[in-house]
Scaffold this motif. Structure first.
Motif, short mmCIF file in Angstrom:
data_model
loop_
_atom_site.label_atom_id
_atom_site.label_comp_id
_atom_site.label_asym_id
_atom_site.label_seq_id
_atom_site.Cartn_x
_atom_site.Cartn_y
_atom_site.Cartn_z
N LEU A 40 57.04 -3.27 22.66
CA LEU A 40 56.05 -2.44 23.36
C LEU A 40 56.46 -0.97 23.42
O LEU A 40 57.62 -0.64 23.67
N ASN A 41 55.48 -0.10 23.17
CA ASN A 41 55.64 1.36 23.18
C ASN A 41 56.59 1.84 22.08
O ASN A 41 57.15 2.93 22.17
N LYS A 42 56.75 1.02 21.04
CA LYS A 42 57.54 1.41 19.88
C LYS A 42 56.66 1.35 18.65
O LYS A 42 55.64 0.64 18.63
N ALA A 43 57.05 2.10 17.63
CA ALA A 43 56.23 2.20 16.43
C ALA A 43 56.68 1.22 15.37
O ALA A 43 57.87 1.13 15.08
N ILE A 44 55.73 0.49 14.81
CA ILE A 44 55.97 -0.33 13.63
C ILE A 44 55.42 0.44 12.45
O ILE A 44 54.23 0.80 12.42
#
Length: 208
Positions: A40-44
Protein backbone atom coordinates in the motif's frame (compact mmCIF):
# COMPACT_ATOMS: atom_id res chain seq x y z
CA UNK A 1 -6.46 -5.38 -15.71
CA UNK A 2 -9.66 -3.32 -15.67
CA UNK A 3 -9.91 0.42 -15.13
CA UNK A 4 -12.12 3.26 -13.93
CA UNK A 5 -10.67 6.63 -14.96
CA UNK A 6 -7.45 7.19 -12.99
CA UNK A 7 -7.76 3.91 -11.04
CA UNK A 8 -6.93 0.41 -12.29
CA UNK A 9 -7.50 -3.07 -10.93
CA UNK A 10 -4.31 -5.10 -11.29
CA UNK A 11 -3.90 -8.78 -10.43
CA UNK A 12 -0.59 -10.06 -9.06
CA UNK A 13 0.57 -13.43 -7.73
CA UNK A 14 3.13 -13.33 -4.95
CA UNK A 15 4.79 -15.49 -2.30
CA UNK A 16 5.00 -14.03 1.18
CA UNK A 17 6.46 -15.37 4.39
CA UNK A 18 4.28 -15.07 7.49
CA UNK A 19 6.15 -15.21 10.78
CA UNK A 20 4.60 -16.76 13.92
CA UNK A 21 4.44 -13.31 15.56
CA UNK A 22 2.00 -12.24 12.82
CA UNK A 23 -0.40 -15.07 13.61
CA UNK A 24 -2.05 -13.44 16.60
CA UNK A 25 -4.97 -12.71 14.27
CA UNK A 26 -6.85 -15.01 11.93
CA UNK A 27 -4.52 -16.37 9.26
CA UNK A 28 -6.31 -14.57 6.41
CA UNK A 29 -6.19 -11.30 8.34
CA UNK A 30 -2.46 -11.78 8.97
CA UNK A 31 -1.91 -12.31 5.24
CA UNK A 32 -3.92 -9.18 4.42
CA UNK A 33 -1.99 -7.05 6.91
CA UNK A 34 1.32 -8.36 5.55
CA UNK A 35 0.28 -7.43 2.00
CA UNK A 36 -0.83 -3.97 3.10
CA UNK A 37 2.58 -3.30 4.68
CA UNK A 38 4.33 -4.51 1.55
CA UNK A 39 2.28 -2.84 -1.16
CA UNK A 40 0.00 0.00 0.00
CA UNK A 41 1.08 3.53 -0.98
CA UNK A 42 4.01 2.09 -2.95
CA UNK A 43 4.54 2.07 -6.68
CA UNK A 44 4.52 -1.06 -8.81
CA UNK A 45 6.43 -0.28 -11.98
CA UNK A 46 4.32 0.35 -15.06
CA UNK A 47 1.14 -0.24 -13.04
CA UNK A 48 0.75 2.58 -10.53
CA UNK A 49 0.53 3.28 -6.81
CA UNK A 50 -1.38 0.74 -4.73
CA UNK A 51 -4.20 2.40 -2.82
CA UNK A 52 -6.22 -0.63 -1.74
CA UNK A 53 -6.76 -4.37 -1.87
CA UNK A 54 -9.92 -5.37 -3.70
CA UNK A 55 -9.62 -9.14 -3.30
CA UNK A 56 -7.11 -11.75 -2.18
CA UNK A 57 -7.07 -15.52 -2.62
CA UNK A 58 -4.73 -17.82 -0.72
CA UNK A 59 -3.52 -20.30 -3.33
CA UNK A 60 -1.16 -22.42 -1.25
CA UNK A 61 0.78 -22.43 2.02
CA UNK A 62 3.19 -24.60 3.96
CA UNK A 63 5.36 -24.34 7.05
CA UNK A 64 8.81 -23.40 5.85
CA UNK A 65 11.01 -24.15 8.87
CA UNK A 66 11.09 -25.24 12.50
CA UNK A 67 10.52 -21.64 13.60
CA UNK A 68 7.02 -21.92 12.18
CA UNK A 69 7.29 -19.43 9.31
CA UNK A 70 4.54 -20.04 6.77
CA UNK A 71 5.33 -19.55 3.08
CA UNK A 72 2.10 -18.49 1.41
CA UNK A 73 1.22 -18.09 -2.25
CA UNK A 74 -1.45 -15.44 -2.78
CA UNK A 75 -3.24 -13.91 -5.73
CA UNK A 76 -4.21 -10.31 -5.10
CA UNK A 77 -6.36 -7.79 -6.94
CA UNK A 78 -5.08 -4.32 -6.13
CA UNK A 79 -6.67 -0.95 -6.82
CA UNK A 80 -3.87 1.22 -8.18
CA UNK A 81 -3.66 4.89 -9.07
CA UNK A 82 -2.32 5.69 -12.53
CA UNK A 83 -3.83 8.75 -14.22
CA UNK A 84 -3.88 9.05 -17.99
CA UNK A 85 -2.21 11.86 -19.91
CA UNK A 86 -4.66 14.73 -20.41
CA UNK A 87 -6.80 13.82 -17.41
CA UNK A 88 -7.91 16.70 -15.14
CA UNK A 89 -7.38 16.04 -11.43
CA UNK A 90 -8.10 18.16 -8.38
CA UNK A 91 -5.64 18.24 -5.50
CA UNK A 92 -4.23 20.50 -2.80
CA UNK A 93 -1.21 22.80 -3.14
CA UNK A 94 1.29 21.22 -0.73
CA UNK A 95 4.59 22.97 -1.41
CA UNK A 96 6.98 24.35 -3.99
CA UNK A 97 10.57 25.14 -4.83
CA UNK A 98 12.18 27.08 -7.67
CA UNK A 99 11.52 24.24 -10.10
CA UNK A 100 8.16 22.69 -9.21
CA UNK A 101 4.80 23.34 -7.61
CA UNK A 102 3.72 20.26 -5.64
CA UNK A 103 0.10 19.12 -5.51
CA UNK A 104 -0.97 16.54 -2.94
CA UNK A 105 -3.61 13.89 -3.63
CA UNK A 106 -3.28 12.46 -0.13
CA UNK A 107 -1.44 9.28 -1.11
CA UNK A 108 0.93 10.78 -3.70
CA UNK A 109 1.88 14.09 -5.32
CA UNK A 110 1.75 15.70 -8.74
CA UNK A 111 4.72 17.87 -9.72
CA UNK A 112 4.03 20.90 -11.92
CA UNK A 113 7.12 22.35 -13.65
CA UNK A 114 7.10 26.12 -13.17
CA UNK A 115 7.08 26.56 -16.95
CA UNK A 116 3.64 24.92 -16.89
CA UNK A 117 2.09 27.47 -14.51
CA UNK A 118 0.00 30.41 -15.70
CA UNK A 119 2.31 32.96 -17.34
CA UNK A 120 3.90 35.12 -16.26
CA UNK A 121 4.79 33.03 -13.19
CA UNK A 122 6.95 34.72 -10.55
CA UNK A 123 8.60 33.26 -7.45
CA UNK A 124 8.12 35.44 -4.35
CA UNK A 125 11.29 34.80 -2.34
CA UNK A 126 9.91 36.38 0.83
CA UNK A 127 6.72 34.32 0.83
CA UNK A 128 8.47 31.35 -0.80
CA UNK A 129 5.46 30.92 -3.06
CA UNK A 130 4.77 31.05 -6.78
CA UNK A 131 2.29 33.56 -8.12
CA UNK A 132 0.59 34.41 -11.38
CA UNK A 133 0.93 38.06 -12.43
CA UNK A 134 -2.55 38.71 -13.80
CA UNK A 135 -2.96 42.37 -14.86
CA UNK A 136 -2.37 44.29 -11.62
CA UNK A 137 -3.08 41.31 -9.38
CA UNK A 138 -0.71 38.86 -7.66
CA UNK A 139 -2.48 35.51 -7.75
CA UNK A 140 -0.62 33.34 -5.25
CA UNK A 141 -0.52 29.55 -5.30
CA UNK A 142 -1.28 29.46 -1.57
CA UNK A 143 -0.57 26.29 0.38
CA UNK A 144 -3.69 24.31 1.24
CA UNK A 145 -5.74 25.65 -1.68
CA UNK A 146 -7.61 23.36 -4.07
CA UNK A 147 -6.10 23.28 -7.54
CA UNK A 148 -7.03 21.69 -10.87
CA UNK A 149 -4.19 20.08 -12.82
CA UNK A 150 -3.89 18.41 -16.23
CA UNK A 151 -1.72 15.28 -16.32
CA UNK A 152 1.34 15.63 -18.57
CA UNK A 153 3.25 12.41 -17.94
CA UNK A 154 3.61 9.43 -15.59
CA UNK A 155 7.21 8.29 -15.10
CA UNK A 156 8.56 5.22 -13.31
CA UNK A 157 12.11 5.07 -11.98
CA UNK A 158 14.24 2.69 -14.03
CA UNK A 159 16.70 1.44 -11.41
CA UNK A 160 16.16 -2.19 -10.48
CA UNK A 161 17.76 -4.41 -7.83
CA UNK A 162 16.24 -7.87 -7.73
CA UNK A 163 15.33 -9.22 -4.31
CA UNK A 164 15.41 -13.02 -4.69
CA UNK A 165 12.82 -13.57 -1.95
CA UNK A 166 10.26 -11.51 -3.83
CA UNK A 167 11.15 -12.51 -7.38
CA UNK A 168 8.12 -14.76 -7.91
CA UNK A 169 6.27 -15.12 -11.19
CA UNK A 170 2.74 -16.21 -11.90
CA UNK A 171 2.65 -19.45 -13.85
CA UNK A 172 -0.72 -19.34 -15.54
CA UNK A 173 -2.06 -17.75 -18.71
CA UNK A 174 -4.79 -15.60 -17.19
CA UNK A 175 -2.99 -12.27 -17.48
CA UNK A 176 -1.64 -12.29 -13.94
CA UNK A 177 1.31 -9.92 -13.69
CA UNK A 178 4.77 -11.03 -12.57
CA UNK A 179 5.40 -10.47 -8.88
CA UNK A 180 7.68 -7.52 -8.29
CA UNK A 181 10.88 -7.18 -6.31
CA UNK A 182 11.01 -5.25 -3.06
CA UNK A 183 13.14 -2.56 -4.71
CA UNK A 184 10.53 -2.00 -7.42
CA UNK A 185 7.95 -1.34 -4.72
CA UNK A 186 10.20 1.33 -3.21
CA UNK A 187 10.79 3.14 -6.49
CA UNK A 188 8.41 6.06 -6.79
CA UNK A 189 6.03 6.79 -9.59
CA UNK A 190 6.40 10.47 -10.53
CA UNK A 191 3.35 12.24 -11.95
CA UNK A 192 3.87 15.52 -13.84
CA UNK A 193 1.11 18.00 -14.52
CA UNK A 194 0.33 21.43 -15.96
CA UNK A 195 -1.82 24.33 -14.83
CA UNK A 196 -1.36 26.85 -17.65
CA UNK A 197 -4.79 26.79 -19.31
CA UNK A 198 -8.08 28.52 -18.60
CA UNK A 199 -9.94 26.63 -15.86
CA UNK A 200 -6.73 25.18 -14.43
CA UNK A 201 -4.91 26.49 -11.38
CA UNK A 202 -6.56 27.43 -8.11
CA UNK A 203 -10.29 26.76 -8.02
CA UNK A 204 -10.98 30.10 -6.35
CA UNK A 205 -9.62 31.93 -9.40
CA UNK A 206 -12.41 30.59 -11.56
CA UNK A 207 -15.18 29.69 -9.14
CA UNK A 208 -15.20 32.08 -6.21
Amino acid sequence: CTSIAMFLVVEIEDKIEIEPTELNNEYRDAVGQHLERKYLNKAIREEGICVGIQKLNIVDNFVKNVEGNVLTTVRIKFIVFKPFVGEIIEGIVSGCDQHFLNVSLGFTEIKIPVGKLMAPAVFDREEELWLWKYDEHDMYYDLGEKIRVKILDVVFKEDKIVDEEDKTAAEDDEGVQESVSNDELQNPMVVYGSADEEGLGLNKWWWS
